[in-house]
Design a protein around this motif. Structure first.
Motif, short mmCIF file in Angstrom:
data_model
loop_
_atom_site.label_atom_id
_atom_site.label_comp_id
_atom_site.label_asym_id
_atom_site.label_seq_id
_atom_site.Cartn_x
_atom_site.Cartn_y
_atom_site.Cartn_z
N ASP C 816 0.84 -1.20 0.00
CA ASP C 816 0.00 0.00 0.00
C ASP C 816 0.87 1.24 0.00
O ASP C 816 0.65 2.19 -0.75
CB ASP C 816 -0.90 0.02 1.24
CG ASP C 816 -1.91 -1.13 1.17
OD1 ASP C 816 -2.10 -1.66 0.06
OD2 ASP C 816 -2.45 -1.50 2.23
N ASP C 872 -12.98 6.36 5.58
CA ASP C 872 -14.14 6.63 4.69
C ASP C 872 -14.24 8.13 4.44
O ASP C 872 -14.42 8.59 3.31
CB ASP C 872 -15.42 6.12 5.34
CG ASP C 872 -15.24 4.70 5.84
OD1 ASP C 872 -14.31 4.04 5.31
OD2 ASP C 872 -15.96 4.29 6.76
N ALA C 875 -11.54 9.30 2.06
CA ALA C 875 -11.88 9.02 0.66
C ALA C 875 -12.78 10.13 0.13
O ALA C 875 -12.53 10.71 -0.92
CB ALA C 875 -12.57 7.67 0.55
N ARG C 912 -8.49 5.20 -3.57
CA ARG C 912 -8.32 4.01 -2.73
C ARG C 912 -6.84 3.87 -2.38
O ARG C 912 -6.48 3.70 -1.23
CB ARG C 912 -8.81 2.79 -3.50
CG ARG C 912 -8.86 1.53 -2.67
CD ARG C 912 -9.66 0.44 -3.39
NE ARG C 912 -9.32 -0.89 -2.86
CZ ARG C 912 -8.18 -1.50 -3.10
NH1 ARG C 912 -7.26 -0.92 -3.85
NH2 ARG C 912 -7.93 -2.70 -2.59
N ARG C 916 -5.43 3.89 1.51
CA ARG C 916 -4.67 2.75 2.05
C ARG C 916 -3.27 3.22 2.41
O ARG C 916 -2.70 2.82 3.43
CB ARG C 916 -4.61 1.63 1.02
CG ARG C 916 -5.96 1.03 0.70
CD ARG C 916 -5.80 -0.21 -0.14
NE ARG C 916 -5.27 -1.33 0.65
CZ ARG C 916 -6.05 -2.19 1.27
NH1 ARG C 916 -7.36 -2.07 1.20
NH2 ARG C 916 -5.52 -3.17 1.97
#
Lengths: 312, 311, 1089
Positions: C816, C872, C875, C912, C916
């Motif tokens: 990641d 969340d 994002a 994403r 991460r």
């Protein structure tokens, strides 16, 4: 307490037995003296003999003849020695001069011996496989005691041998030594020359490095062109030769220089060719003797003395 | 003059033998020549004076009555052999300590060496590859050379000069052999070593080898010069030419051989087979330099073209 | 030798003895030489080892006293002394106990000694008898049994001490008692030992403490350790030191000479009398990760690990070793170890950032940033184009398949209708059904692929600007000037100089001009340059863009240097660009391979709108290219502000644009074809979008394994000989020179037009004189560094030589992180943000951010972002930093900052990756499961309010509340965000000690203090807290997570007067002192107010 006791016993015992003991001792000493005298004599004798070692049994057993200046023993010295008796007992007085023979034949043979010796040692450290061959050489040069010296000596001796063989042939021709009755031995010599070159050539591939690989590739590619037997040679294709059945394939055990070629080169180099060479060498030397030893320096012949009749 | 490169070539361990040859061959030729001269002088003297010829021991080496005609191998020969062995050993050892046998990177079929040279003693043959097809240079010539060498004793009908150096009595033989050995073999080795650069291009001595250099040369075939196009025509023409060459060269050599004195005598002693064989090998041998010349001078590739092979 | 008189035979009388003697001697000599060579000549390492032993032990001897002193210092330090004393005291206190125990033990031992003798003997006897009994039967068995009973009766007599009184007395017992006594004694003994241990425990614990104290205060080795090393070195045996890893074919003997490498202390060449071979490894940490016993040396450093007979051989620096030692470069301003880092690449090819290898990492960046990827394929670099073509192909196939299926279905149906009987009919219809099903499947797949295509197109970036826009963007006469030599116009530009000659140049210019779309940006009113300058310097433009040439350039390097932008740009276009750089003049349809016009939309009577929400081609439904392929983000500035900035930028010029010579030929249609041919040849489309050349492929060779290309295959052209002589006939040399002056390998070659090497010049000599041939040495320092970095990267890029288990294939969070770095670097996030403590952002270095107030204006540091925010929410934020769709001219979190988090239009893929990345960076588990917080009771709410509004805790002073009047001075986010945005744990830690998490933050530390087990407010607590036992810190935290707008209103009202505009100074005032005092002073100030 106990110690005291012992001490007393000991002293008293000695005291009582001294007389007989003394007598016995005297006898013993006398015997010993006589023994010693004899021994001294023997020792003198041996020392005497040691002055001339050729008289010792050991020496005789080894050399079978005594080496004095006498004609006979000089001759025997050569004849009765398995190595020396390649030579005749006597040789043409002038042939021992370097200027005539250049000693090239002998040196070639000596080099052959050196090569066999070093070669055998090298075989201990070498695997004729694609994986190991190259590593073995590096290992040989960096790790094996005297490995580098060994490898160098083998290679340089090989090169030197090629040269000496050439020069030997050159000399033999210039002295006309191939002439009757030595025609055949000359032929043997030529074959020996060829095998010497082959020996050196097959050895080229063994380190499996670029140098050997390409030298051998170039060399064996010529085989492709063998008339009738090579895929690319004249009449080769017509006779059904292709890359997988022609002589080139037979030489390499494949269509390219690879593991099989390495193995074949190895066997040719270490077993087949040396054996053949050795046999031919024996013949060569044998014939030298049988054809009347070294050809010269012989008395010059004169044109005026040529017999007119032809030998046929 | 690219001295550095020249030095690089000479100092390459694998080329040391060539340097050695450069010393040995001239030296021994000289050594042989000197003795030959001496012998020839003696011969001339004896030829002139039959009386002396009867009494003389007929060697250039000194001789006094009472000296042994033969000496014992032991020690007189042995000691020399021993000496030789010693010296050779010393030379070898020193050589092996000072110079390392070359070891290049692991063999790699995808990475061609340039130039890819055969071992030095085969450079002569590799040189031939430039002028002849592989089947000739690589197979036929070696065979001819070997056979040729082997027949020498059987075609040399000259009874003289057996066991001693001489020039006068064997001029013909020695000149031919010298030509074959020194010019066609040793010289080629040198050319291959010093003048053949990358791409097997011929560079003048000391000219820098440039891998990118590709000399331009149109190589024509002899038939083309005569505008012969058909394959059969070419084959026949080529055959004729070769045959002619053999004829002419044969005649020339014949004249040469039978011109005068000794050679004439030898010629008479020869059987037809002997003579024919000798002629064949001589002509073939001479063919090499000729072919090389016509290639270098007239850029002629093939003389004789057939569907199966080209010469 | 006697003279050869007439009668003496020269042969028989000649003597060779002298010759023989000489050659014999020579022989011996040569053998001696061989021996010497064997033991020393070929074994230089022996000398090294001997030398090392001497020098190293001398060095250690020198070290010893120093360390001894240090040791002494610690041992005499009060801390240590105290502990020592403590320990000794305790020791003394337990002494008597111990003594007593020991005496007891002594007694037991004495007795046991006696008993054991007796017992063992008896026991042996018994077991023997038992065996006989078991293995006999009948009478003998019986007799044995009776014997046994007899024997067990004993009695066994012995003299032993009694444990009660230490006296010796005779005892006599039977076997049973004997046994019991024996067992009892053993038990007793063990018991005593345990007790002793218990007594001693506290002492030993203290001693352990003492040890650890010493350890953590002592740096370097202790004298005893050093002594140990000295002994080791003295007794070191002279032998080859070898690492052998058969599975990888590694045999490394480097340590036979480099003996210091693994020593536990740092050894410099100076320490070893200038012998550089003996230094210790410069990066011990690196060595810890790569244990030489597992990795060897050559995998990283190259060289011939097996060879030992000369330095040259061992380092593999000869023609026939294909992997010579990676050496420091000869370039200026490059660390000598630089090229060593090439060794990392082989195994770390899949890492974007390689720790311990700054140069290599820089090289990896450069390869992207410099635009090498435009022409040269390199695995993992800019894969979008290939993915897109692949996708296009599948789409194409699907379409065909779909059509086929439909027709077949129709046929099947028809057949069904015409079927003679029901059975066949049913069969046909069934087939038709299946086919229709297949069609729907295909449609689904197509949709998926289309989505993916859309994302790929969002992420696809080009190194250079879109040349379709030239007509709207540029002044035509500027183009040829630029093409002639970009460096002349803008020294720091990424655009290389293509060596275009007199007739090529106009052709290229003409083609580019004519291939541009015939569009115009809407004309704009002029703006206010002064305001524009302010915005430009405060909004964050300078994180990427610099203004000013050479030394006095201020700003970032990632984007273009804008010093002379005024000479080339069209004002209207510039405004549009600043307002939204991604805005395109026309959408491009990859299927039709052309830019759509309003007409296309009109045909399907659609409005001419195209953006990420309207990205389908009206003609064929394919995904359009609706954005410009530039990494430059949208700052969401108002048109007005954009105009201001634009008009400021237009003022940046050295000479007036009108002074450029006119270029009428730009419109000469004859030149176009020729120009196209040249543009194609030079692969301009690799970096630029050019109408008609969208599908051009890369023109350069792939470089993924360039490092292992055999030298023979590298085109040194006419330089081979010189390279060999000057010692740069190596991959390194080739790369260095090629990068310095790519055309050098054309020198002296006669090449046909268009046959010359295409690679353009990226670097110019210091003196700017490009008419003469220049070498790496002539380049400016930074250019040399860049070349070194790229060379390192290329040298390292080799085809794998070792088993894959040696390679580093990042997985899980490591992966990641690496994936994240690609994105971070792609958009130059590091221009504004700090991700790791050692890295600093561009803005941090700019003058306007050096003042305290300026520091307050810096964008947030993201070192602990992963721990701080809810993934969340992150994002959502990354996708739309305004956190609002209608009111976008704002920053979602820190509206109080001038500098603004722009919109990058990340695709979900990249979002994403980034999320991460942050989580992994601070080792946060994914997925994130928010912890349940117990709801506040009413009185807790009351208390929280009280605290928030108390004078002691002026939270609302700095934190925004949504009141413009107040927020303009705010310096912290609005509490309302906490709920979705933050993680409770982090909040707790934060309010307890912000300075710990973010040194130098405005947030005061020491707000709470520990009091019996939980945190209480550190200051005048409101009365309501009387008798509250709960943790006040967590109270505040929970309150934040329950905060609602209405609740916030309440707070504001309660604070009342306090909410009057507070000058920003006060907050910055807090910031001036180090965090610790900041808190207190903060308290005082607020209290005073």
């Amino acid at each position: 307490m106990a110690e005291h006791g012992n001490g007393a016993d000991g002293s008293s015992g000695n005291g009582s037995e001294r007389p007989e003991k003394g007598k016995g001792l005297g006898v013993l000493v006398q015997d010993l003296r006589e023994e010693a005298k004899v021994l001294r004599e023997k020792a003198k004798e041996d020392l005497q003999n040691l002055k001339k070692p050729e008289k010792t049994q050991l020496y005789k057993s080894m050399f079978r003849v005594k080496h004095d200046e006498s004609e006979r023993s000089r001759a025997l010295g050569v004849l009765t020695n398995v190595f020396f008796h390649l030579h005749p007992a006597k040789v043409n007085r002038d042939s021992v001069r370097y200027s005539y023979t250049w000693g090239m034949g002998g040196i070639s043979f000596y080099l052959f011996i050196v090569l066999t010796f070093t070669g055998i040692l090298l075989m201990f450290y070498y695997h004729p496989t694609k994986v190991q061959a190259y590593r073995d050489i590096i290992y040989l040069m960096s790790d094996v005691p005297f490995g580098k010296l060994l490898r160098n000596m083998h290679r340089w001796a090989a090169h030197l041998m090629v040269i000496t063989v050439w020069l030997h042939m050159f000399r033999v021709f210039l002295t006309g030594s191939y002439k009757k009755p030595r025609e055949f031995n000359w032929c043997v010599g030529v074959v020996l020359l060829v095998f010497t070159l082959l020996l050196s050539f097959t050895g080229y591939l063994l380190p499996d490095d670029q140098l050997g690989f390409w030298a051998v590739t170039v060399g064996t590619n010529m085989a492709r062109a063998t008339p009738g037997l090579g895929a690319e040679g004249p009449l080769g294709p017509q006779l059904g030769m292709n890359a997988y059945n022609d002589i080139h394939f037979a030489l390499l055990g494949g269509s390219i220089v690879d593991a099989n070629a390495l193995l074949r080169a190895y066997i040719w180099h270490c077993i087949a060719i040396p054996t053949i060479l050795l046999i031919l060498l024996v013949v060569h030397f044998w014939r030298v003797r049988k054809d009347g030893g070294i050809s010269g320096p012989a008395p010059v012949q004169l044109e005026s003395e040529i017999k007119p009749e032809r030998k046929f | 003059m690219d001295w550095k490169q020249l030095w690089d070539i000479i100092s390459t361990p694998d080329n040391i033998p060539i340097a050695a040859i450069a010393v040995f061959v001239p030296f021994y030729s000289w050594l042989a020549l000197r003795q030959a001269r001496a012998n020839d002088r003696l011969i001339a003297q004896l030829e002139a004076d039959p009386q002396l010829a009867k009494t003389h021991h007929r060697k250039t080496q000194p001789w006094k009555p009472g000296w042994l005609k033969e000496v014992h191998t032991w020690p007189y020969l042995m000691r020399i052999e021993f000496l030789a062995a010693l010296i050779v050993t010393v030379i070898l050892t020193v050589w092996s300590i000072t110079l390392n046998a070359p070891l290049e990177e692991l063999s790699n079929p995808n990475l061609t060496m340039n130039p890819a040279k055969a071992p030095w003693y085969f450079l002569g043959l590799q040189e031939m590859l430039v002028y002849f097809d592989p089947w000739l240079a690589g197979v036929v010539f070696p065979t001819l050379i070997i056979v040729g060498l082997m027949v020498i004793p059987y075609i040399d009908a000259n009874p003289l000069g057996s066991g001693y150096y001489t020039l006068k009595q064997r001029k013909w033989a020695i000149v031919t052999f010298g030509f074959g050995f020194i010019v066609l073999w040793i010289l080629m080795v040198f050319i291959g070593t010093f003048l053949r650069g990358p791409g097997w291009v011929l560079f003048p001595l000391g000219k820098t080898w440039d891998p990118t250099y590709q000399p331009y040369a149109v190589n024509r075939d002899l038939p083309d010069l005569f505008h012969i196009t058909s394959m059969t025509g070419k084959s026949i023409f080529g055959f004729v030419v070769v045959a002619l060459y053999f004829l002419v060269m044969g005649l020339a050599l014949h004249k040469l051989i039978t011109r005068k004195g000794l050679n004439r005598k030898i010629y008479e002693r020869m059987s037809l087979i002997q003579y024919a064989t000798m002629q064949f090998f001589l002509i073939s041998m001479v063919a090499l330099p000729i072919k090389i010349l016509i290639r270098l001078l007239f850029n002629i590739k093939y003389v004789w073209i057939t569907p199966w092979f080209n010469v | 030798m006697s003279p050869d008189t007439s009668d003496r035979d020269p042969i028989t009388n000649q003597s060779l003895s002298l010759l023989l003697l000489i050659s014999a001697l020579l022989m011996v000599a040569s053998l001696g030489w061989a021996l010497y060579d064997e033991f020393y000549g070929l074994r230089p390492w022996k000398a090294y080892e001997q030398e090392f032993a001497v020098k190293y032990s001398a060095f250690l001897e020198k070290q010893k006293p120093k360390q001894e002193a240090a040791e002494k210092a610690i041992k005499t330090s009060p801390g240590y002394q105290a502990l020592q004393a403590q320990a000794d005291a305790l020791q003394k206190s337990v002494e008597p106990q111990l003594r007593q125990l020991d005496e007891q033990a002594a007694l037991v031992d004495q007795r046991l000694a006696v008993i054991t003798l007796k017992y063992t003997d008896a026991h042996a006897h018994v077991t023997d008898m038992v065996w006989r009994i078991e293995h006999n039967s009948g009478s003998s068995k019986k007799s044995w049994q009776s014997d046994l009973t007899e024997f067990e009766k004993g009695p066994f007599k012995y003299q032993a001490v009694s444990l009660s009184d230490g006296r010796v007395n005779a005892e006599s017992v039977d076997y049973e008692h004997l046994e019991d006594d024996f067992k009892a004694l053993q038990a007793e003994k063990g018991e005593l030992l345990v007790r002793k241990g218990d007594v001693l425990r506290p002492v030993s614990e203290l001693r352990a403490k003492l040890q650890s104290y010493f350890k953590e205060h002592m740096d370097g080795l202790t004298a005893t350790q050093i002594q140990g090393l000295i002994e080791k070195t003295r007794s070191m045996d002279i032998a080859i030191k070898q690492i052998n890893l058969p599975d990888a074919g590694i045999i490394d003997r480097c340590e036979s000479c480099h003996l210091g490498i693994r020593e536990p202390l740092t050894i410099t060449a100076k320490d070893m009398g200038g012998e550089r071979a003996f230094v210790s490894h410069p990066d011990p940490d690196l060595l810890k990760i790569h244990d030489p016993d597992k990795f060897g040396c050559t995998p990283c450093h190259n060289g011939n690990g097996m060879q030992l007979d000369s330095v040259k051989q061992a380092h593999g620096e000869y023609e026939h070793w294909l992997a010579p030692l990676y050496h420091g470069s000869g370039l200026k301003g490059v660390s000598p170890g630089a090229y060593m880092e090439a060794g990392c690449q082989q195994c770390h090819a899949s890492d974007m950032i390689v720790d311990h290898a700054p140069v290599l990492s820089a090289g990896k960046d450069l390869f992207q940033w410099r635009g090498c990827v435009g022409c040269h394929r390199f695995q993992k670099y800019d894969t979008a184009p290939e993915d897109l073509t692949a996708a296009a192909q599948t789409l194409d196939q699907n379409a065909k398949q779909r059509a086929q299926d439909l027709t077949d279905a129709a046929k099947a149906n028809a057949a069904g209708d015409r079927a003679p009987d029901n059975a066949t009919a049913r069969k046909d219809y069934a087939q038709a059904e299946d086919l229709r099903l297949a069609v729907t499947k295909i449609d689904l797949e197509t949709d998926q692929i289309n989505r993916r295509v859309k994302f790929l197109q969002m992420d696809r970036k080009k190194v250079g600007p879109d040349l379709k826009e030239v007509r709207a963007k540029l002044r035509p006469e500027w183009i040829p000037v630029w093409l002639k030599n970009p460096h002349a116009f803008r020294p720091t530009t990424r655009m290389p100089r293509f060596r275009l000659d007199e007739d090529e140049l106009p052709a290229v210019a003409a083609f580019i001009w004519q291939s541009g779309l015939d569009v115009k940006a809407p004309s704009q009113a002029p703006g206010d340059p002064a305001k524009g300058k302010v915005s430009f310097e405060s909004r964050g433009c300078m994180a990427c863009h610099a203004v000013g040439e050479g030394a006095n350039a201020v700003g970032g390097w990632f984007g273009a240097n804008l010093s002379r932008v005024g000479e080339k740009e069209n004002y209207d276009y510039l405004v549009r660009w600043i307002h939204n750089p991604r805005e395109r003049s026309a959408p491009y349809c990859p299927v039709e391979k052309r830019d759509l016009t309003a007409a296309d939309y009109a045909k399907h009577n659609l409005p001419y709108v195209f953006d990420l929400d309207h990205s389908k081609c009206p003609n064929d439904g394919a995904e359009l290219v609706v954005e410009q392929m530039t990494p430059m983000p949208n700052l969401r500035l108002s048109w007005e502000e954009s105009r201001d900035i634009a008009s400021y930028l237009m003022t940046l010029k050295e000479k007036d644009p009108s002074s450029y010579p006119a270029a009428p030929y730009l419109n000469d249609p004859k030149l176009k074809a020729q120009g196209r041919e040249i543009v194609q040849r030079y692969g301009c489309a690799g970096c630029h979008e050019i109408a008609g050349l969208e599908d051009e492929t890369r023109i350069g060779t792939e470089l993924t394994a360039e490092g292992s290309k055999p030298l023979e295959q590298m085109d040194f052209a006419l330089y081979i000989r010189q390279a060999k002589d000057d010692g740069w006939w190596t991959p390194k040399g080739f790369f260095e020179h090629k990068l310095t002056r790519p055309e050098m390998y054309d020198d002296g070659m006669l090449k046909a037009e268009g046959e010359e090497l295409k690679m353009p010049d990226f670097f110019e000599p210091q003196n700017g004189d490009i008419t003469k041939k220049w070498t790496p040495k002539d380049l400016p320092l930074e250019s040399q560094q860049q070349i070194a970095e790229l060379t390192t990267f290329l040298m390292g890029s080799v085809s794998p030589r070792y088993p894959s288990k040696y390679f580093h294939l990042p997985a899980g969070q490591q992966k990641d992180i690496q994936d994240g770095w690609w994105v971070v670097k792609k958009y130059n996030c590091m221009g504004c943000h700090q991700f790791t403590l050692d890295q600093s952002s561009v803005l941090m270095t700019l003058p306007q951010y050096q003042t305290p107030d300026g520091k307050g204006q810096l964008p947030p540091r993201l070192v602990t972002e992963g721990a701080r925010v809810n993934p969340d929410w992150l994002a959502r934020f990354l996708a739309n930093p305004a956190l609002s769709d209608n009111d976008t001219d704002r920053d979602g979190v820190r509206s109080y900052l001038k500098v603004r988090m722009p919109t990058f239009y990340f695709s979900p893929i990249e979002v994403r990756k980034l999320v991460r990345f942050f989580q992994a960076l601070s080792a946060q588990p994914l997925p994130y499961i928010p912890q349940k917080l117990e709801p506040l009771s009413t009185e807790e709410i009351a208390m929280a309010r009280a605290l928030f509004t108390s004078k002691g805790a002026p939270c609302l002073k700095c934190h925004a509340v949504g009141l413009p009047a107040h927020d303009q001075y705010a310096s912290a986010p609005n509490f309302l965000l906490a709920q979705d945005r933050l993680k409770p744990d982090w909040v707790t830690h934060w309010i307890l000690d912000p300075a710990l998490i973010d040194p130098g933050t405005a947030m005061p530390s020491g707000l709470f203090k520990q009091s019996d087990g939980h945190w209480v407010f550190n200051g005048p607590t409101p009365p309501i807290f009387k008798g509250y036992e709960g943790d006040q810190a967590s109270l505040v935290m929970r309150y934040l997570f329950e905060l609602t707008p209405s609740e916030q209103q309440k707070l504001i009202q309660m604070t009342g007067a306090g909410m009057s505009a507070v000058p920003a100074k006060s907050t910055s005032g807090l910031r001036r002192e180090p965090a610790s005092q900041a808190s207190l002073s903060g308290m005082r100030r607020s209290a005073g107010r």
